[in-house]
Design a protein around this motif. Sequence first.
Motif, PDB file in Angstrom:
ATOM      1  N   THR B 228       0.941  -1.186   0.037  1.00  0.00           N
ATOM      2  CA  THR B 228       0.072  -0.099  -0.021  1.00  0.00           C
ATOM      3  C   THR B 228       0.816   1.160  -0.050  1.00  0.00           C
ATOM      4  O   THR B 228       1.978   1.259   0.581  1.00  0.00           O
ATOM      5  CB  THR B 228      -0.867  -0.006   1.254  1.00  0.00           C
ATOM      6  OG1 THR B 228      -1.866  -1.109   1.189  1.00  0.00           O
ATOM      7  CG2 THR B 228      -1.505   1.299   1.398  1.00  0.00           C
ATOM      8  N   VAL B 245      -4.568  10.232  -2.338  1.00  0.00           N
ATOM      9  CA  VAL B 245      -4.836   9.161  -2.885  1.00  0.00           C
ATOM     10  C   VAL B 245      -3.967   7.929  -2.201  1.00  0.00           C
ATOM     11  O   VAL B 245      -3.056   8.081  -1.898  1.00  0.00           O
ATOM     12  CB  VAL B 245      -4.179   9.250  -4.160  1.00  0.00           C
ATOM     13  CG1 VAL B 245      -4.311   7.843  -4.967  1.00  0.00           C
ATOM     14  CG2 VAL B 245      -5.081  10.182  -5.103  1.00  0.00           C
ATOM     15  N   GLN B 246      -4.757   6.767  -1.965  1.00  0.00           N
ATOM     16  CA  GLN B 246      -4.174   5.672  -1.517  1.00  0.00           C
ATOM     17  C   GLN B 246      -4.345   4.403  -2.530  1.00  0.00           C
ATOM     18  O   GLN B 246      -5.413   4.214  -2.865  1.00  0.00           O
ATOM     19  CB  GLN B 246      -4.533   4.999  -0.052  1.00  0.00           C
ATOM     20  CG  GLN B 246      -3.722   4.017   0.510  1.00  0.00           C
ATOM     21  CD  GLN B 246      -3.885   3.962   2.108  1.00  0.00           C
ATOM     22  OE1 GLN B 246      -5.227   3.976   2.545  1.00  0.00           O
ATOM     23  NE2 GLN B 246      -3.181   3.638   2.866  1.00  0.00           N
ATOM     24  N   LEU B 247      -3.273   3.781  -2.954  1.00  0.00           N
ATOM     25  CA  LEU B 247      -3.522   2.653  -4.052  1.00  0.00           C
ATOM     26  C   LEU B 247      -2.980   1.470  -3.049  1.00  0.00           C
ATOM     27  O   LEU B 247      -1.746   1.307  -2.307  1.00  0.00           O
ATOM     28  CB  LEU B 247      -2.588   2.777  -5.244  1.00  0.00           C
ATOM     29  CG  LEU B 247      -2.867   3.999  -5.789  1.00  0.00           C
ATOM     30  CD1 LEU B 247      -1.960   4.009  -7.147  1.00  0.00           C
ATOM     31  CD2 LEU B 247      -4.355   4.074  -6.486  1.00  0.00           C
ATOM     32  N   VAL B 254      -3.464  -2.833  -9.252  1.00  0.00           N
ATOM     33  CA  VAL B 254      -3.865  -1.969  -8.347  1.00  0.00           C
ATOM     34  C   VAL B 254      -5.491  -2.791  -7.841  1.00  0.00           C
ATOM     35  O   VAL B 254      -6.205  -3.073  -8.846  1.00  0.00           O
ATOM     36  CB  VAL B 254      -4.503  -0.452  -8.725  1.00  0.00           C
ATOM     37  CG1 VAL B 254      -5.500   0.077  -7.689  1.00  0.00           C
ATOM     38  CG2 VAL B 254      -3.453   0.329  -9.040  1.00  0.00           C
ATOM     39  N   TYR B 257      -8.338   1.214  -4.134  1.00  0.00           N
ATOM     40  CA  TYR B 257      -7.891   2.615  -4.318  1.00  0.00           C
ATOM     41  C   TYR B 257      -8.867   3.429  -3.502  1.00  0.00           C
ATOM     42  O   TYR B 257     -10.223   3.109  -3.666  1.00  0.00           O
ATOM     43  CB  TYR B 257      -7.767   3.099  -5.795  1.00  0.00           C
ATOM     44  CG  TYR B 257      -9.155   2.867  -6.651  1.00  0.00           C
ATOM     45  CD1 TYR B 257      -9.393   1.794  -7.192  1.00  0.00           C
ATOM     46  CD2 TYR B 257     -10.161   4.017  -6.715  1.00  0.00           C
ATOM     47  CE1 TYR B 257     -10.435   1.713  -7.992  1.00  0.00           C
ATOM     48  CE2 TYR B 257     -11.213   3.889  -7.402  1.00  0.00           C
ATOM     49  CZ  TYR B 257     -11.541   2.637  -7.965  1.00  0.00           C
ATOM     50  OH  TYR B 257     -12.685   2.632  -8.755  1.00  0.00           O
ATOM     51  N   GLU B 263     -11.929  11.173  -6.552  1.00  0.00           N
ATOM     52  CA  GLU B 263     -11.798   9.655  -6.582  1.00  0.00           C
ATOM     53  C   GLU B 263     -12.424   9.263  -8.118  1.00  0.00           C
ATOM     54  O   GLU B 263     -11.954   8.113  -8.537  1.00  0.00           O
ATOM     55  CB  GLU B 263     -12.763   9.101  -5.408  1.00  0.00           C
ATOM     56  CG  GLU B 263     -12.325   7.393  -5.486  1.00  0.00           C
ATOM     57  CD  GLU B 263     -12.837   6.800  -4.421  1.00  0.00           C
ATOM     58  OE1 GLU B 263     -12.241   7.032  -3.245  1.00  0.00           O
ATOM     59  OE2 GLU B 263     -13.974   6.090  -4.209  1.00  0.00           O
ATOM     60  N   ARG B 267     -10.694   6.896 -10.772  1.00  0.00           N
ATOM     61  CA  ARG B 267     -11.252   5.625 -11.253  1.00  0.00           C
ATOM     62  C   ARG B 267     -11.216   5.473 -12.660  1.00  0.00           C
ATOM     63  O   ARG B 267     -10.854   4.559 -13.339  1.00  0.00           O
ATOM     64  CB  ARG B 267     -12.673   5.713 -10.839  1.00  0.00           C
ATOM     65  CG  ARG B 267     -13.501   4.194 -11.376  1.00  0.00           C
ATOM     66  CD  ARG B 267     -14.804   4.131 -10.637  1.00  0.00           C
ATOM     67  NE  ARG B 267     -15.741   5.257 -10.518  1.00  0.00           N
ATOM     68  CZ  ARG B 267     -16.040   5.909  -9.357  1.00  0.00           C
ATOM     69  NH1 ARG B 267     -15.661   5.631  -8.355  1.00  0.00           N
ATOM     70  NH2 ARG B 267     -16.951   6.939  -9.668  1.00  0.00           N
ATOM     71  N   LEU B 270      -7.989   4.731 -13.646  1.00  0.00           N
ATOM     72  CA  LEU B 270      -7.484   3.255 -13.621  1.00  0.00           C
ATOM     73  C   LEU B 270      -8.080   2.473 -14.599  1.00  0.00           C
ATOM     74  O   LEU B 270      -7.788   1.164 -14.697  1.00  0.00           O
ATOM     75  CB  LEU B 270      -7.596   2.804 -12.172  1.00  0.00           C
ATOM     76  CG  LEU B 270      -6.905   3.719 -11.099  1.00  0.00           C
ATOM     77  CD1 LEU B 270      -7.271   3.325  -9.944  1.00  0.00           C
ATOM     78  CD2 LEU B 270      -5.340   3.322 -11.278  1.00  0.00           C
ATOM     79  N   ARG B 277      -3.790  -0.210 -14.741  1.00  0.00           N
ATOM     80  CA  ARG B 277      -3.805  -0.579 -13.209  1.00  0.00           C
ATOM     81  C   ARG B 277      -2.361  -0.958 -12.728  1.00  0.00           C
ATOM     82  O   ARG B 277      -2.322  -1.365 -11.347  1.00  0.00           O
ATOM     83  CB  ARG B 277      -4.886  -1.559 -12.965  1.00  0.00           C
ATOM     84  CG  ARG B 277      -6.326  -1.195 -13.053  1.00  0.00           C
ATOM     85  CD  ARG B 277      -7.261  -2.211 -13.163  1.00  0.00           C
ATOM     86  NE  ARG B 277      -8.511  -1.796 -12.773  1.00  0.00           N
ATOM     87  CZ  ARG B 277      -9.070  -1.639 -11.475  1.00  0.00           C
ATOM     88  NH1 ARG B 277      -8.284  -2.127 -10.510  1.00  0.00           N
ATOM     89  NH2 ARG B 277     -10.386  -0.977 -11.288  1.00  0.00           N
TER      90      ARG B 277
END
Lengths: 367, 367
Positions: B228, B245-247, B254, B257, B263, B267, B270, B277
């Motif tokens: 992460t 952002v957290q992936l 990924v 997320y 967001e 999306r 991604l 991804r």
Amino acid sequence: MDPRVHEHAEILVDWSARIEAGDNVVLSVAEGAHDLAVAVAEAVGERGANLVATYDSEELARAYLRGHDGEFDSNPAHELALVENADVYLRLGGGRNTTATADVPSPTRQAYRRARTEIREARMDTDWVSTVHPTRSLAQQAGMSFEAYQEFVYDAILRDWESLAEEMAQLKTVLDEGSEVHIEKSETDLWLSIENRTAVNSAASVVYDSHNLPSGEVFTAPADAEGTVFFDIPMTVDATRLRDVQLTFESGEVVDYTAEQGEAVLREILETDAGARRLGELGIGMNRGIDRVTDNILFDEKMGETVHLAVGRAYDACLPEGESGNQSAVHTDLITDMSEESTLSVDGEVIQRDGTFRWESGFAGGT
Amino acid sequence: MDPRVHEHAEILVDWSARIEAGDNVVLSVAEGAHDLAVAVAEAVGERGANLVATYDSEELARAYLRGHDGEFDSNPAHELALVENADVYLRLGGGRNTTATADVPSPTRQAYRRARTEIREARMDTDWVSTVHPTRSLAQQAGMSFEAYQEFVYDAILRDWESLAEEMAQLKTVLDEGSEVHIEKSETDLWLSIENRTAVNSAASVVYDSHNLPSGEVFTAPADAEGTVFFDIPMTVDATRLRDVQLTFESGEVVDYTAEQGEAVLREILETDAGARRLGELGIGMNRGIDRVTDNILFDEKMGETVHLAVGRAYDACLPEGESGNQSAVHTDLITDMSEESTLSVDGEVIQRDGTFRWESGFAGGT
């Protein structure tokens, strides 16, 4: 945005260039033409065509040309490939300073032009259209306020082109059937051979072989020229004023020339190459919507009651199949006023006297 | 003209792009980059190279994309031919409104991107360089006055690139010899495989496989990712704010997320294609001349004491001969601050702790 900008874009895309889905469009954008470029981009997107915009800044061109030593590579592959793969080339004029390139040496300018013959030819093989977005610089060139200049431009562009095309068809018929044009006025006695040439009914659409918006002229490519012609309508060429030019032709070639102003630039144009001393075009202005000189060739040459001649390149559309016509790196128009004490005759018959055509009321007739 | 504009142009043409006589150069000019374009055109002319300028106006792009129905022809021949025949592609950013395309629907944006894969690949096969001309809009994006922003930009660009390249070579050696990178900080515990990958010493010159001016980062292409990572430096992507952002990665992809803000755009990025991804880049910012976040990726990702990761396309320069790496229509960078309570380790050895590299004074060491 001024709704007239959108109307202009629609006429350009639909009436003039006939853009359809899948067309590869190059949009050449002058420094001051941003708003029109945005409106054209929207219309090009709506038609489902593909767009590349080029930035045709005169300041950028000046900097490049002044930086360069003048030995230009001929027809650089990337630019040639762009144009060769284009279906449509739209040139949106409208700079911020009509004298932006005034300090580029003429030999550099000419060398650059000569090095780009194939690119120019490829551009002319597309459905190309030149138009102009009104800018303060062009208003200044015309000696007009910006608002009045905008009115002038849109009056010339936003019109019923189909109806003008019908009017102009009459002159086209006369020129297509004729062999010899005779222009007589003060300091002018010029004979032009137009045998086997085809006149273009220039109604601002590629389907009429007409590539300017606005247009409103009938033009052909003289095969020969003999005599003298005086151009009393001043203009600016290569950022230099040209005034009261007189050219004398023998066997189609300029053998003598004078200019009250700008003779050096005139000489440079005529010395560009062999074709620069021969005529590429006889044009007869029929757009009475353009009612004043604004020192912009796109408008001035279409003005009613004027005739213009261009030294240099002839348009293929005027030539018999398989004939190449006059070739040159230049195409410079010069305009003469026909509104007073002037006659334009074809095969001995007066077609226009003092600005009035024979099919118009008030025509004085005669031979 | 501000003399710094000419210095910028000289560095771009000589240090970054290495332009020589005969090179076919495409100069992509943003709406606000006119002055830099003029200075670059002069320098390109002086080198004897050939110039085509394209107009990369975001307002024009917006109008085109909003007008279009979204079913784009793939890789239009005229644009592809232009780029395929170019040796050098110089992108001069600097718009007049960083949110100019905010109302273009994302599916349209993505469809346009997907339709242009070959054009993008061809551009990346040239000696391409992206730079930026300081504009009021970019100053506003950075929350700075125009004059202070100009200082910031020229401090980042007008520097001794050879000397920075020597500093960065040390980190390149560590990454080239290493197999596994471990990044640890608050909300972050990420393992990246970099075995057999080659790091780029990104010293703002094509001879270093470095294509940004300014640059000042060392980057490579991770082969795998697990864990992460939290990106605490905010940015603007596709005219939308992305923050916190957290992936989470499993086997390089990924799988989860979140974003405190933006967001939906995250999306869409991604979901562009399969490669969107996966990671295309691990970059380590080493340009301490860039001392603040200005919400412009060209500068932010180079900032000292930061690390960035990009989802999407990997750069060929980082890959073993014959290997294609991660393919995608996108390449979106996300940045995390490494200046406090952070470690960057390679093969179990701490290389950077709390922003200080092990070869710098004040390095705390440890494993």
